[in-house]
Design a protein around this motif. Structure first.
Motif, PDB file in Angstrom:
ATOM      1  N   TYR A 229       0.828  -1.209   0.000  1.00 20.66           N
ATOM      2  CA  TYR A 229       0.000   0.000   0.000  1.00 20.66           C
ATOM      3  C   TYR A 229       0.863   1.260   0.000  1.00 20.66           C
ATOM      4  CZ  TYR A 229      -3.014   3.657   2.011  1.00 20.66           C
ATOM      5  OH  TYR A 229      -3.679   4.825   2.259  1.00 20.66           O
ATOM      6  N   VAL A 230       1.897   1.276   0.816  1.00 21.60           N
ATOM      7  CA  VAL A 230       2.695   2.489   0.968  1.00 21.60           C
ATOM      8  C   VAL A 230       3.460   2.827  -0.306  1.00 21.60           C
ATOM      9  CG1 VAL A 230       4.831   1.440   1.857  1.00 21.60           C
ATOM     10  CG2 VAL A 230       4.171   3.738   2.596  1.00 21.60           C
ATOM     11  N   ALA A 231       3.707   1.826  -1.146  1.00 20.43           N
ATOM     12  CA  ALA A 231       4.438   2.078  -2.397  1.00 20.43           C
ATOM     13  C   ALA A 231       3.668   3.016  -3.323  1.00 20.43           C
ATOM     14  CB  ALA A 231       4.717   0.756  -3.111  1.00 20.43           C
ATOM     15  N   SER A 232       2.341   3.027  -3.207  1.00 21.70           N
ATOM     16  CA  SER A 232       1.529   3.865  -4.090  1.00 21.70           C
ATOM     17  C   SER A 232       0.829   4.995  -3.343  1.00 21.70           C
ATOM     18  CB  SER A 232       0.467   3.001  -4.793  1.00 21.70           C
ATOM     19  OG  SER A 232      -0.363   2.353  -3.841  1.00 21.70           O
ATOM     20  N   ASN A 233       1.177   5.191  -2.063  1.00 17.69           N
ATOM     21  CA  ASN A 233       0.538   6.212  -1.249  1.00 17.69           C
ATOM     22  C   ASN A 233       1.405   7.460  -1.199  1.00 17.69           C
ATOM     23  OD1 ASN A 233      -0.133   7.415   1.690  1.00 17.69           O
ATOM     24  ND2 ASN A 233      -1.905   6.293   0.906  1.00 17.69           N
ATOM     25  N   ASP A 234       0.837   8.580  -0.768  1.00 18.16           N
ATOM     26  CA  ASP A 234       1.581   9.837  -0.736  1.00 18.16           C
ATOM     27  C   ASP A 234       2.290  10.092   0.594  1.00 18.16           C
ATOM     28  OD1 ASP A 234      -0.595  10.286   0.867  1.00 18.16           O
ATOM     29  OD2 ASP A 234      -1.237  12.137  -0.119  1.00 18.16           O
ATOM     30  N   LEU A 235       2.373   9.083   1.450  1.00 15.54           N
ATOM     31  CA  LEU A 235       3.092   9.257   2.711  1.00 15.54           C
ATOM     32  C   LEU A 235       4.579   9.497   2.472  1.00 15.54           C
ATOM     33  CD1 LEU A 235       1.313   6.537   4.863  1.00 15.54           C
ATOM     34  CD2 LEU A 235       1.423   8.973   5.415  1.00 15.54           C
ATOM     35  N   ASN A 236       5.109   8.871   1.434  1.00 15.13           N
ATOM     36  CA  ASN A 236       6.505   9.079   1.061  1.00 15.13           C
ATOM     37  C   ASN A 236       6.555   9.932  -0.208  1.00 15.13           C
ATOM     38  OD1 ASN A 236       7.062   7.261   3.129  1.00 15.13           O
ATOM     39  ND2 ASN A 236       7.171   5.510   1.731  1.00 15.13           N
ATOM     40  N   ARG A 237       7.572  10.765  -0.310  1.00  9.55           N
ATOM     41  CA  ARG A 237       7.688  11.579  -1.520  1.00  9.55           C
ATOM     42  C   ARG A 237       9.154  11.860  -1.826  1.00  9.55           C
ATOM     43  NH1 ARG A 237       8.237  17.229  -0.475  1.00  9.55           N
ATOM     44  NH2 ARG A 237       7.951  17.791   1.727  1.00  9.55           N
ATOM     45  N   VAL A 238       9.421  12.208  -3.073  1.00 13.33           N
ATOM     46  CA  VAL A 238      10.784  12.485  -3.526  1.00 13.33           C
ATOM     47  C   VAL A 238      10.900  13.951  -3.903  1.00 13.33           C
ATOM     48  CG1 VAL A 238      12.542  11.995  -5.264  1.00 13.33           C
ATOM     49  CG2 VAL A 238      11.136  10.130  -4.356  1.00 13.33           C
ATOM     50  N   VAL A 239      11.918  14.598  -3.321  1.00 15.29           N
ATOM     51  CA  VAL A 239      12.313  15.928  -3.776  1.00 15.29           C
ATOM     52  C   VAL A 239      13.275  15.709  -4.939  1.00 15.29           C
ATOM     53  CG1 VAL A 239      13.434  18.097  -3.157  1.00 15.29           C
ATOM     54  CG2 VAL A 239      12.043  16.882  -1.461  1.00 15.29           C
ATOM     55  N   GLU A 240      12.864  16.069  -6.127  1.00  9.76           N
ATOM     56  CA  GLU A 240      13.632  15.723  -7.323  1.00  9.76           C
ATOM     57  C   GLU A 240      14.969  16.468  -7.388  1.00  9.76           C
ATOM     58  OE1 GLU A 240      12.797  13.369  -9.207  1.00  9.76           O
ATOM     59  OE2 GLU A 240      10.696  13.048  -8.642  1.00  9.76           O
ATOM     60  N   GLY A 241      15.943  15.824  -8.030  1.00 13.27           N
ATOM     61  CA  GLY A 241      17.256  16.408  -8.255  1.00 13.27           C
ATOM     62  C   GLY A 241      18.013  15.562  -9.252  1.00 13.27           C
ATOM     63  N   ASP A 242      18.993  16.153  -9.941  1.00 10.58           N
ATOM     64  CA  ASP A 242      19.713  15.399 -10.965  1.00 10.58           C
ATOM     65  C   ASP A 242      21.150  15.081 -10.569  1.00 10.58           C
ATOM     66  OD1 ASP A 242      20.856  17.897 -11.101  1.00 10.58           O
ATOM     67  OD2 ASP A 242      20.073  18.378 -13.095  1.00 10.58           O
ATOM     68  N   ALA A 243      21.500  15.253  -9.289  1.00  8.51           N
ATOM     69  CA  ALA A 243      22.838  14.879  -8.837  1.00  8.51           C
ATOM     70  C   ALA A 243      22.985  13.365  -8.876  1.00  8.51           C
ATOM     71  CB  ALA A 243      23.092  15.405  -7.429  1.00  8.51           C
ATOM     72  N   ASP A 244      24.244  12.880  -8.862  1.00 12.10           N
ATOM     73  CA  ASP A 244      24.471  11.437  -8.938  1.00 12.10           C
ATOM     74  C   ASP A 244      24.526  10.787  -7.560  1.00 12.10           C
ATOM     75  OD1 ASP A 244      26.865  12.403  -8.001  1.00 12.10           O
ATOM     76  OD2 ASP A 244      28.101  11.576  -9.622  1.00 12.10           O
ATOM     77  N   TRP A 245      24.177  11.524  -6.529  1.00 10.38           N
ATOM     78  CA  TRP A 245      24.060  10.955  -5.183  1.00 10.38           C
ATOM     79  C   TRP A 245      22.766  11.472  -4.563  1.00 10.38           C
ATOM     80  CZ3 TRP A 245      24.187  13.886  -0.563  1.00 10.38           C
ATOM     81  CH2 TRP A 245      24.474  15.260  -0.741  1.00 10.38           C
ATOM     82  N   GLY A 246      22.302  10.801  -3.536  1.00  9.09           N
ATOM     83  CA  GLY A 246      21.017  11.191  -2.962  1.00  9.09           C
ATOM     84  C   GLY A 246      20.983  11.026  -1.458  1.00  9.09           C
ATOM     85  N   ILE A 247      19.858  11.424  -0.894  1.00 13.23           N
ATOM     86  CA  ILE A 247      19.651  11.359   0.551  1.00 13.23           C
ATOM     87  C   ILE A 247      18.308  10.708   0.829  1.00 13.23           C
ATOM     88  CG2 ILE A 247      19.280  12.728   2.656  1.00 13.23           C
ATOM     89  CD1 ILE A 247      21.157  14.836   1.526  1.00 13.23           C
ATOM     90  N   ILE A 248      18.273   9.826   1.816  1.00  8.05           N
ATOM     91  CA  ILE A 248      17.019   9.284   2.337  1.00  8.05           C
ATOM     92  C   ILE A 248      16.896   9.754   3.780  1.00  8.05           C
ATOM     93  CG2 ILE A 248      15.682   7.223   2.885  1.00  8.05           C
ATOM     94  CD1 ILE A 248      17.141   5.747   0.692  1.00  8.05           C
ATOM     95  N   THR A 249      15.751  10.313   4.122  1.00  4.92           N
ATOM     96  CA  THR A 249      15.586  10.854   5.464  1.00  4.92           C
ATOM     97  C   THR A 249      14.127  10.746   5.885  1.00  4.92           C
ATOM     98  OG1 THR A 249      16.044  12.803   6.856  1.00  4.92           O
ATOM     99  CG2 THR A 249      15.243  13.217   4.620  1.00  4.92           C
ATOM    100  N   CYS A 250      13.844  11.170   7.114  1.00  7.47           N
ATOM    101  CA  CYS A 250      12.483  11.038   7.645  1.00  7.47           C
ATOM    102  C   CYS A 250      12.289  12.020   8.794  1.00  7.47           C
ATOM    103  CB  CYS A 250      12.237   9.612   8.151  1.00  7.47           C
ATOM    104  SG  CYS A 250      13.324   9.150   9.524  1.00  7.47           S
ATOM    105  N   GLY A 251      11.032  12.271   9.154  1.00  6.41           N
ATOM    106  CA  GLY A 251      10.710  13.047  10.335  1.00  6.41           C
ATOM    107  C   GLY A 251      11.365  14.418  10.346  1.00  6.41           C
ATOM    108  N   MET A 252      11.742  14.857  11.543  1.00 10.87           N
ATOM    109  CA  MET A 252      12.364  16.172  11.699  1.00 10.87           C
ATOM    110  C   MET A 252      13.686  16.260  10.961  1.00 10.87           C
ATOM    111  SD  MET A 252      10.276  18.013  13.428  1.00 10.87           S
ATOM    112  CE  MET A 252      11.212  19.389  14.099  1.00 10.87           C
ATOM    113  N   ALA A 253      14.351  15.139  10.763  1.00 15.14           N
ATOM    114  CA  ALA A 253      15.630  15.150  10.051  1.00 15.14           C
ATOM    115  C   ALA A 253      15.473  15.646   8.616  1.00 15.14           C
ATOM    116  CB  ALA A 253      16.244  13.749  10.061  1.00 15.14           C
ATOM    117  N   PHE A 254      14.272  15.515   8.039  1.00 11.24           N
ATOM    118  CA  PHE A 254      14.054  16.017   6.679  1.00 11.24           C
ATOM    119  C   PHE A 254      14.248  17.533   6.631  1.00 11.24           C
ATOM    120  CE2 PHE A 254      10.930  18.009   3.766  1.00 11.24           C
ATOM    121  CZ  PHE A 254      11.517  17.635   2.564  1.00 11.24           C
TER     122      PHE A 254
END
Length: 652
Positions: A229-254
């Protein structure tokens, strides 16, 4: 008007995180709310307590402990109404026994707001309770803003009802105590006063145990459904960017991460913000990792996300370097500055000029950095660095626990072992009293003191506990000590309120702040009913009587108890101001009698006694009339009768 009762959908208001969670529950149409007050989560329940009488149909209670609050909410959910509970991280341990079993049964429409405490600002531990989730298999949401705090409550109820499991929302102290803009939704006109029994009791002809064999499999199937369910839900979202590295974060750390990137001048980095941190979707994680050369995982607490994501990357055959706790300590709070410094080190990106004035040790010690710097909006200029004056934590002026501590110290002369507990009396642990040898958890002092008394014969064993803690977790230990007649002196410090966490009522509360008498429990009678044979009560503002009673008690073998009965001065003062009650006396120090012996100033340590100057310019102790609450305890400790009461000289 409270933000909880505003009926203007779309209006934007300033609210604390605690108020936002409470508002979310009300917008979701809850019919039952229960809590045991514990910082940082106290504000959620307190917000509802202030207005629940205005909300027709809503039931609210301060339960005896978190287990009872959770069980009450479960029952109400079975009764067909949405139910909500709030508790701090330590309280979740208390509720865990119930949750481990009931989650294998069927309960829906139940949301638990869990107050976590990175940095351990107000808790006995810094435990990361997200790790309960893989064991219990419940969904965990982590909002990143005050707006999401409200919105995620409604989403949590949807999840709970769709998948027939309780849903947990993890809320750190920074979110609960912080403030932000919230757009209000629709508030129901009334709340469900009654419900309809739902067929949640999945039982057989021979077994009604919710955790019986076979239910574990059902629970795992539900967890798998939530993952899809969560794979298609809006609880998670991506801030788009074209760099070759990324960040995964959650909660206040975002929020900290986005501000840190701004501080460092780093743009176009893709960021995966996880609103649901358990269960994770392998499809969502894998989709984000593909094509990236490195991913940084930013989260407060231990590597909860990091461990799951690294395992998923391995299972998916993705050879992407993942870093998390190698860069970010599992200890303490994060902040924009702390995240910026660690990203700077790890990525080899120079810090901006705003850090140039900082001592090197502050750059290297990011825990100090997190507590010493704050960035205004945009993160462009750090606030000035300064060293706050060091202070000893102490009791409030007029606190009934101070004279009790003085009397106990005089009675034992330091020859004792004291198991203390959670409450305002923790101030006894430091100077000038130094009373307390160990503290574990709510109610832990009495139980441990019993075992200690069986093997330590030459040192008096004493246990402290407050009224709220006694009702929360102390009564079984009292019963055990009384039944086996442990050689322990129990001192119950009854100030009639759950004072340390915000003055919530306890069963010992006798009057409201408005002077209304309420039903209350007589603690001395309760102890006698549990089998304690020797129980005495004492006025805590008479330290000489406390001293004499403690000496008397320590001469008696077996289990015995002293109840000190004195209301929290802050609450009494509030009521006196509301009812316009004035003090009939004020206390003064007579200079000609005072010998400057330091007993009132240093040994007793009342903050209202200050060092001033006499008419001749010499040093002398004085009582600050702006601080003094006229409790009179200082007059009892002066050996020269230099502190005297004067009638009618000052209204309170």
């Amino acid at each position: 008007m409270s933000v909880l009762t505003i009926r203007e959908p779309g209006k934007k208001v300033l609210a604390t995180g605690a108020e936002a969670f409470a508002r979310g529950g009300l917008e979701a149409g809850i019919g039952f709310f229960a809590t045991y007050p514990g910082t940082p989560a106290s504000g959620v329940g307190d917000s509802i307590a202030e207005v629940h009488k205005e909300l027709e149909g809503l039931y609210f209670e301060y339960s005896m402990n978190e287990k009872i609050a959770t069980e009450g909410a479960i029952g109400a959910a079975w009764g067909g109404v949405r139910s909500m509970v709030a508790m701090k991280l330590a309280g979740f341990n208390v509720a865990a026994d119930t949750l481990f079993t009931v989650i294998r049964g069927e309960v829906k429409g139940l949301v638990i707001v869990h107050g976590s405490d990175p940095g351990q600002q107000s808790s006995g531990t810094e435990q990361d309770n997200r790790f309960y989730a893989p064991f219990m298999h419940f969904p965990v949401l982590q909002p990143s803003s005050v707006q999401e705090a409200k919105d995620f409550v409604l989403k949590a109820f949807e999840l709970s009802e769709r998948f027939i499991v309780p849903c947990i929302i993890d809320a750190p102290s920074a979110l609960l105590h912080g403030s932000g803009e919230v757009e209000l939704g629709v508030l129901p006109k009334t709340f469900p006063a009654t419900g309809e029994l739902r067929p949640h009791f999945v039982k057989t002809a021979h077994d009604v145990n919710l955790g019986r064999p076979g239910r574990h499999k059902v629970l795992l199937m539900r967890e798998a459904e939530i993952r899809e369910y969560v794979a298609s839900n809006d609880l998670n979202r991506v801030v788009e960017g074209d760099a070759d590295w990324g960040i995964i974060t959650c909660g206040m750390a975002f929020g900290y991460t986005m501000e840190a990137l701004n501080i460092l001048g780093i743009e176009n980095v893709p960021v995966l913000k996880l609103g649901m941190v358990h269960p994770l979707s392998p499809d969502s994680i894998g989709s984000f990792l593909k094509g990236l050369k490195r991913v940084v995982i930013v989260e407060e607490g231990e590597g909860f996300l990091e461990g799951q994501i690294k395992a998923m990357a391995y299972d998916l055959g993705l050879n992407v370097p993942l870093v998390g706790k190698e860069w970010f300590s599992p200890v303490g709070m994060l902040s924009p500055s702390r995240v910026a410094v660690e990203l700077s080190k790890g990525l080899g990106v120079p810090l901006s000029e705003q850090f140039e004035h900082l001592p090197l040790e502050f750059i290297e010690d990011t825990e100090r950095l997190a507590g010493s710097l704050a960035f205004p909006s945009g993160g462009s200029i750090p606030m000035p660095l300064f060293e706050a004056p060091r202070r000893v934590r102490t009791f409030c002026v007029g606190c009934p626990h101070r004279p009790v501590a003085y009397g106990i110290k005089k009675a034992t002369k330091g020859k004792h072992v004291i198991g203390t507990d959670i409450g305002c009396y923790a101030m006894m642990e430091g100077p000038p009293f130094h009373l307390g040898d160990f503290k574990i958890c709510m109610g832990g002092g009495i139980g441990s003191a019993q075992g200690l008394s069986r093997k330590v014969q030459d040192t008096p064993v004493i246990a402290f506990i407050g009224d709220s803690t006694l009702f929360h977790a102390g009564l079984p230990s009292v019963l055990n000590a009384a039944y086996y007649d442990a050689n322990v002196l129990l001192i119950v410090l009854d100030n009639r309120w759950t004072a340390m966490t915000g003055h919530q009522p306890t069963p010992a509360t006798q009057e409201t702040p408005h002077g209304e008498s309420v039903r209350h429990v007589d603690i001395a009678k309760l102890l006698r009913g549990l089998g304690v044979k020797w129980v005495k009560e004492v006025n805590p503002f008479k330290p000489d009587k406390v001293e004499a009673l403690v000496k008397q008690a320590l001469k008696k073998p077996g289990f015995k108890a002293i109840v000190t009965k004195g209301e929290c001065t802050l609450q009494k003062g509030r009521r006196d101001r509301i009812l316009k009650v004035e003090s009939e006396v004020t206390y003064q120090i007579e200079a000609e009698k005072c010998k400057m012996c330091d007993i009132c100033f240093a040994d007793f340590g009342c903050p209202a006694i200050v060092l001033g100057q006499g008419e001749d310019g010499s040093d002398m102790y004085q009582i600050d009339p702006g601080l003094c609450t006229q409790c009179g305890a200082c007059a009892s400790v002066c050996p020269f009768d230099a502190i005297v009461a004067r009638e009618g000289q000052r209204g309170k």
